[in-house]
Design an enzyme around this catalytic site. Structure first.
Site, PDB file in Angstrom:
ATOM      1  N   LYS A 476     -34.803   1.059  14.606  1.00 39.37           N
ATOM      2  CA  LYS A 476     -34.226   2.250  15.343  1.00 39.37           C
ATOM      3  C   LYS A 476     -33.345   1.808  16.186  1.00 39.37           C
ATOM      4  O   LYS A 476     -33.298   1.080  17.138  1.00 39.37           O
ATOM      5  CB  LYS A 476     -35.604   2.655  16.196  1.00 39.37           C
ATOM      6  CG  LYS A 476     -35.307   4.039  16.957  1.00 39.37           C
ATOM      7  CD  LYS A 476     -36.284   4.687  17.740  1.00 39.37           C
ATOM      8  CE  LYS A 476     -35.825   5.813  18.334  1.00 39.37           C
ATOM      9  NZ  LYS A 476     -36.786   6.342  19.468  1.00 39.37           N
ATOM     10  N   TRP A 477     -31.917   2.294  15.705  1.00 33.26           N
ATOM     11  CA  TRP A 477     -30.743   2.009  16.277  1.00 33.26           C
ATOM     12  C   TRP A 477     -30.193   3.025  17.094  1.00 33.26           C
ATOM     13  O   TRP A 477     -29.884   4.145  16.861  1.00 33.26           O
ATOM     14  CB  TRP A 477     -29.413   2.000  15.053  1.00 33.26           C
ATOM     15  CG  TRP A 477     -28.342   1.443  15.685  1.00 33.26           C
ATOM     16  CD1 TRP A 477     -27.676   1.831  16.369  1.00 33.26           C
ATOM     17  CD2 TRP A 477     -27.430   0.678  14.935  1.00 33.26           C
ATOM     18  NE1 TRP A 477     -26.321   1.432  16.696  1.00 33.26           N
ATOM     19  CE2 TRP A 477     -26.289   0.489  15.640  1.00 33.26           C
ATOM     20  CE3 TRP A 477     -27.564  -0.152  13.942  1.00 33.26           C
ATOM     21  CZ2 TRP A 477     -25.180  -0.247  15.111  1.00 33.26           C
ATOM     22  CZ3 TRP A 477     -26.415  -0.832  13.411  1.00 33.26           C
ATOM     23  CH2 TRP A 477     -25.269  -1.049  14.081  1.00 33.26           C
ATOM     24  N   ASP A 478     -30.351   2.775  18.512  1.00 35.80           N
ATOM     25  CA  ASP A 478     -30.076   3.851  19.645  1.00 35.80           C
ATOM     26  C   ASP A 478     -28.660   3.517  20.174  1.00 35.80           C
ATOM     27  O   ASP A 478     -28.261   2.549  20.057  1.00 35.80           O
ATOM     28  CB  ASP A 478     -31.299   3.496  20.764  1.00 35.80           C
ATOM     29  CG  ASP A 478     -31.511   4.894  21.343  1.00 35.80           C
ATOM     30  OD1 ASP A 478     -30.607   6.044  21.126  1.00 35.80           O
ATOM     31  OD2 ASP A 478     -32.402   5.267  21.908  1.00 35.80           O
ATOM     32  N   ASP A 548     -34.718  13.970  21.525  1.00 40.26           N
ATOM     33  CA  ASP A 548     -35.479  13.342  22.403  1.00 40.26           C
ATOM     34  C   ASP A 548     -36.504  14.412  22.821  1.00 40.26           C
ATOM     35  O   ASP A 548     -37.669  13.754  23.407  1.00 40.26           O
ATOM     36  CB  ASP A 548     -35.100  12.673  23.619  1.00 40.26           C
ATOM     37  CG  ASP A 548     -34.385  11.368  23.278  1.00 40.26           C
ATOM     38  OD1 ASP A 548     -34.578  10.723  22.341  1.00 40.26           O
ATOM     39  OD2 ASP A 548     -33.499  10.749  24.080  1.00 40.26           O
TER      40      ASP A 548
END
Length: 743
Positions: A476-478, A548
Site C-alpha cells: 500500500k503506497w501512501d 479514507d
C-alpha cells in the site's frame, strides 16, 4: 476501423463503427477541426463542411479577406498570439522574448498499434487493436517541430492524444503551456460535468450549464488531488445515464493538471486538458524534446453509462498491468482502523489469526512498523523495522502470516519525511523548499525532491531491501501531503518551473524500478485516500484506496462518482467498524458489505472486537464475494439511480453474455408509509428467464427491465399485515439481488 486521408484536400478522418473524428489542413497550413461525434458516412470531400462568415473586426490570415480569422474557426491545436484570442493549447517563449508561434502542417504518417510514451504511463495495445496517426507541424522561423499523435481503437469510442515537441533550432525555447488535447465542439448548449470534492468526500458528481467564458477544474498541488479529478465532460442538456451525447477527456497523469471548457461568443465549446501551466516552464534546448501526458477522449451517444463503459473497457484492457487487469484480487484485512499506530507483534498475529478464520486471503500491516513510529510526527524516511514492536522483523511477521494461509502486505509512504528522520538530518537538500526560508509542514511531513534522481535511487534501495528480504506480495503506497514552497536545490535558478513535472516523473521512475525488480508485486496506490486517483496511477497500481472515508453511506456518492471514469476493479473498498471513524455513523454490517462488494473488497477493523454473530455474518460475506468476485470486479457496471438526486442509490454489474447480473439497492433514510418501490434492471436478455438467488423468484429479462423487482414487503399473517417487516424497516438499508439465467 481506419484512418482515411484525402491527399488532395489534406483531410484526415479517424473512424470506427462508433465514432468519427475529422480535421483538415487550411489554406494557411494550420489545422482546422471539422467534426467529432457519432460515426458518419463521409464522402471524402470536406469543402462543403467548412464554415466561414464575415468577421469585420477580427485578425485575418490573408489580405483582403474578412472571413478567415482563427478566432472564429474551430482549431485542432490552437497556439497563442496569432489571432485566436481564446485559450491556447501551446504557448512558448523564444530567446528574443517573442511568444508568437505559427505551426504549419508539414507531413503525416500512420502506423498500426501505438508506441510507449518515454518515462510516462499511457494506454497500450497490440498492432491489430488500434491505429495511430501522427501529424508533423513546424514553426519555420524557430525550428520548433510539433508532433500530434492520435490513436483510435478498433472497438471502442476512444481516441487518445499526445504531443511531442522537438527543438530543431539553435536557440533555447521555453515551453510555457502545453496541453495534451483540445477540441472545438460547436452548435449546441452543453452541460459541464466534473468530479470534485475534498478529503473524505472525493469525486462527487457535479453538472452545470456551460456558459460563455471559461469553466475549469485543476490541481496545482503536485498531485491530481482530492479536490478535482483530471476529467471533464460536455453533455447535451437532455443526456441521461443511458441516452444522449457526451464528450469527455481524462488525463493519464498524476501531477498538476488543467481541464476546462472555454465557450466563445459564437457558442463554440473548446474542451481542453493537459499539464497545468501555473508555475510550469520547461527549457527546451537545441535538439531537446518534450512529451505531453496522454489524454483519453471518449464520445458516447448512449449517455453517461456509455461513456463509463468505454473508459472501464479501455482501462481494464489497455492501461492496467495485464498481470492484474483480469485477475481476482485477494480479500484484504488491513489493521489501520483496528489498531492505528498502537500495536505489537502479538496483537497483529492475533488479528491475523482471526482474519484467517474468517476467510481473509491477504493481511496488510499498515503504518507504524518502522523507525520509532509511535506517533505520526516521526520516522517517515527511516524504512527499517521497529524491533521493539516487531522483534522478529518484517520477514518473521510475514512468515507467521503466510503460515496462517494468507499473503502478507506492507504500507509505505516513500515520498515523505519527518523532521527527525535520518534522511532529513543527513540530506536537508533533498527536501523541497527554498533555502533560508521556513519549510511549512503538513501532517508533520515534508516532501522529498523526487526531481532529483539520487533521492529516487536512495528510496528505491531502502524499499527494495525490505521487499527482497521478506515474502511481501502487496504494497500500500501512501502519499499524505501536497507540495507547497516548490523549490528544488537540485535544479538551477532557471529550471525551477520544471520541478512539479520532474517530481511526478520521479514517482513514475520509482514505480518502474520496483516493479521491474518485483514483477509480481500488487500495489494499491493511496494519497490520504483518494488524493491521487487517476489513470497515471492505475498504469502502475491496478487499484487505488478510494477514500479514507469508509462509511458506507458516504461511499455511495464517492464510488458512484468514481465509476464515471474508473472501473470497479480499481476501487479499493473496505468494511470498517462502527461508529464509523470518519463520520460517526452506525450502519448495518450487511449494508457496509453490500457497498464494499463493488470494489476491491476487504475489512479495516479489529475482528477480535466483533460478536460471534458478526463474525459469522462476515464469513458469509466473504464466501459470497469469492463466489461472485469475477463478476463484481470485471462485469459491466451500470448506474441505475443516483445518490446525488434521490434517497435511493442503485447500480448493477452484468456479464457481457447477459448470463448473470448482480443488482444493488441502497436507501439512506427509512420513509414511513412509503410508496411502492421497484428496482428496474436493464440490459438483460428480454426473452430469457432469470432467477434471484436470494429469494428464488423468477422474472423474464423484459419484466426486469420494464416492471422491475418489487421491493415492497409481502403481505402475510392473519390480519393481512406484516408487523415484522414494518418493524425491521431501518435507515441505511440495502439489498443485493444475484440474478442467473435459468437454463
Amino acid at each position: 476501423m481506419s484512418i482515411f486521408i484525402n491527399e488532395q484536400e489534406k483531410t484526415f478522418h479517424l473512424t470506427n463503427d462508433k465514432i468519427s473524428y475529422i480535421f483538415r489542413v487550411m489554406e494557411n497550413k494550420q489545422l482546422e477541426h471539422i467534426y467529432y461525434g457519432s460515426k458518419i458516412v463521409f464522402s471524402d470531400s470536406v469543402s462543403r463542411l467548412v464554415e466561414r462568415s464575415f468577421r469585420p473586426v477580427s485578425v485575418v490570415e490573408f489580405d483582403n479577406d474578412l472571413t478567415t480569422c482563427l478566432d472564429s474557426i474551430k482549431q485542432e491545436f490552437p497556439s497563442s498570439g496569432g489571432g485566436d484570442f481564446r485559450e491556447a493549447a501551446i504557448d512558448v517563449t523564444f530567446e528574443n522574448g517573442s511568444h508568437i508561434l505559427e505551426l504549419e502542417y508539414n507531413s503525416y504518417k500512420t502506423a498500426k498499434g501505438k508506441t510507449k510514451l518515454p518515462g510516462m504511463p499511457a494506454t497500450f495495445a497490440n498492432q491489430d487493436e488500434c491505429e495511430t496517426l501522427t501529424i508533423f507541424m513546424k514553426d519555420e522561423l524557430s525550428g520548433l517541430e510539433v508532433e500530434l499523435n492520435y490513436t483510435i481503437f478498433n472497438t471502442l469510442p476512444v481516441i487518445t492524444r499526445s504531443v511531442r515537441l522537438h527543438n530543431n533550432g539553435n536557440e533555447n525555447i521555453t515551453i510555457e503551456r502545453l496541453l495534451s488535447a483540445s477540441v472545438d465542439i460547436p452548435d449546441q448548449k452543453y452541460d459541464v460535468i466534473h468530479l470534485s470534492g475534498l478529503w473524505g468526500r472525493e469525486r462527487h458528481f457535479y453538472r452545470s450549464p456551460a456558459e460563455p467564458g471559461v469553466k475549469a477544474v485543476y490541481s496545482t498541488r503536485g498531485a491530481s488531488s482530492h479536490h478535482h479529478n483530471p476529467f471533464i465532460a460536455l453533455a447535451h442538456p437532455e443526456a441521461t445515464e443511458n441516452h444522449g451525447n457526451v464528450y469527455s477527456m481524462n488525463l493519464v497523469y498524476s501531477g498538476n493538471f488543467l481541464a476546462q471548457v472555454d465557450v466563445d461568443n459564437y457558442y463554440v465549446n473548446r474542451l481542453m486538458i493537459g499539464i497545468h501551466p501555473n508555475r510550469f516552464q520547461w527549457k527546451l534546448k537545441p535538439h531537446g524534446e518534450f512529451y505531453s501526458p496522454e489524454a483519453v477522449l471518449v464520445f458516447s451517444d448512449k449517455g453517461l453509462n456509455g461513456m463509463s463503459h468505454a473508459y472501464h473497457d479501455l482501462y481494464n484492457n489497455h492501461l492496467i498491468n495485464p498481470k492484474w487487469a483480469h485477475k481476482a484480487r485477494p480479500v484484504v484485512m488491513n489493521n489501520w482502523e483496528g489498531t492505528y499506530l498502537d500495536f505489537t507483534e502479538d496483537k497483529i498475529i492475533s488479528i491475523a489469526e482471526t482474519a484467517s478464520e474468517l476467510g481473509v486471503e491477504l493481511f496488510v500491516l499498515d503504518d507504524g512498523w518502522f523507525g520509532k513510529r509511535d506517533l505520526d510526527n516521526s520516522s517517515l524516511g527511516d524504512w527499517y523495522v521497529n524491533k521493539e514492536k516487531l522483534p522478529n522483523g518484517i520477514d518473521g511477521l510475514a512468515k507467521k502470516v503466510n503460515d496462517l494461509g494468507m499473503e502478507f502486505g506492507l504500507w509505505f509512504e516513500p515520498e515523505m519525511s519527518n523532521s527527525d528522520s535520518h534522511i532529513m538530518k543527513e540530506h536537508p537538500e533533498w527536501i523541497i523548499g527554498t533555502p533560508g526560508r521556513f519549510r511549512k509542514p503538513a501532517r508533520f511531513q515534508y516532501v522529498l525532491d523526487y526531481g532529483n534522481p539520487e533521492v529516487v535511487e536512495h528510496i528505491f534501495e531502502m524499499m527494495d531491501d525490505i521487499l527482497s528480504n521478506a515474502n511481501i506480495s502487496y504494497v500500500k503506497w501512501d502519499m499524505n501531503r501536497n507540495i507547497s514552497e516548490a523549490y528544488s536545490a537540485y535544479l538551477d535558478s532557471k529550471s525551477q518551473g520544471e520541478l512539479m513535472h520532474r517530481y511526478i516523473l520521479g514517482v513514475y521512475t520509482l514505480y518502474d524500478k520496483l516493479l521491474e525488480r518485483h514483477p509480481n508485486l500488487l500495489i494499491e496506490s493511496c494519497a490520504s485516500g483518494g488524493g491521487r486517483f487517476d489513470p497515471g496511477m492505475l498504469y502502475y497500481a491496478p487499484q487505488t484506496w478510494t477514500s479514507d472515508d469508509s462509511d458506507a453511506i458516504e461511499r455511495l456518492k464517492i464510488q458512484y462518482g468514481t465509476s464515471m471514469v474508473y472501473p470497479v476493479s480499481s476501487i479499493g473498498a473496505h468494511v470498517s467498524a462502527v461508529p464509523n471513524h470518519q463520520v460517526g455513523r452506525i450502519t448495518p454490517l450487511d449494508t457496509r458489505a453490500n457497498v464494499a462488494f463493488f470494489g476491491v473488497f476487504g475489512y479495516e477493523l479489529d475482528p477480535n472486537k466483533l460478536t460471534e454473530e458478526e463474525m459469522q455474518e462476515i464469513k458469509e460475506q466473504i464466501k459470497y464475494y469469492k463466489r461472485n468476485r469475477e463478476l463484481l470486479l470485471f462485469g459491466e457496471f451500470t448506474r441505475l439511480a443516483s445518490p446525488f438526486e434521490e434517497n435511493e442509490t442503485m447500480w448493477m454489474v452484468k456479464t457481457k453474455d447477459k448470463e448473470q447480473a448482480i443488482v444493488a439497492w441502497f436507501q439512506v433514510l427509512s420513509i414511513p408509509n412509503d410508496g411502492y418501490r421497484r428496482v428496474r434492471v436493464p440490459g438483460l436478455d428480454p426473452s430469457a428467464l432469470y432467477e434471484i438467488e436470494e429469494n428464488g423468484l423468477q422474472y423474464t429479462g423484459s419484466e426486469l427491465e420494464n416492471i422491475g423487482i418489487v421491493l415492497t414487503p409481502p403481505i402475510r399473517g392473519e390480519l393481512g399485515f406484516d408487523d415484522t417487516a414494518i418493524m425491521n424497516k431501518r435507515d441505511f438499508d440495502s439489498k443485493i439481488f444475484t440474478l442467473r439465467k435459468v437454463k
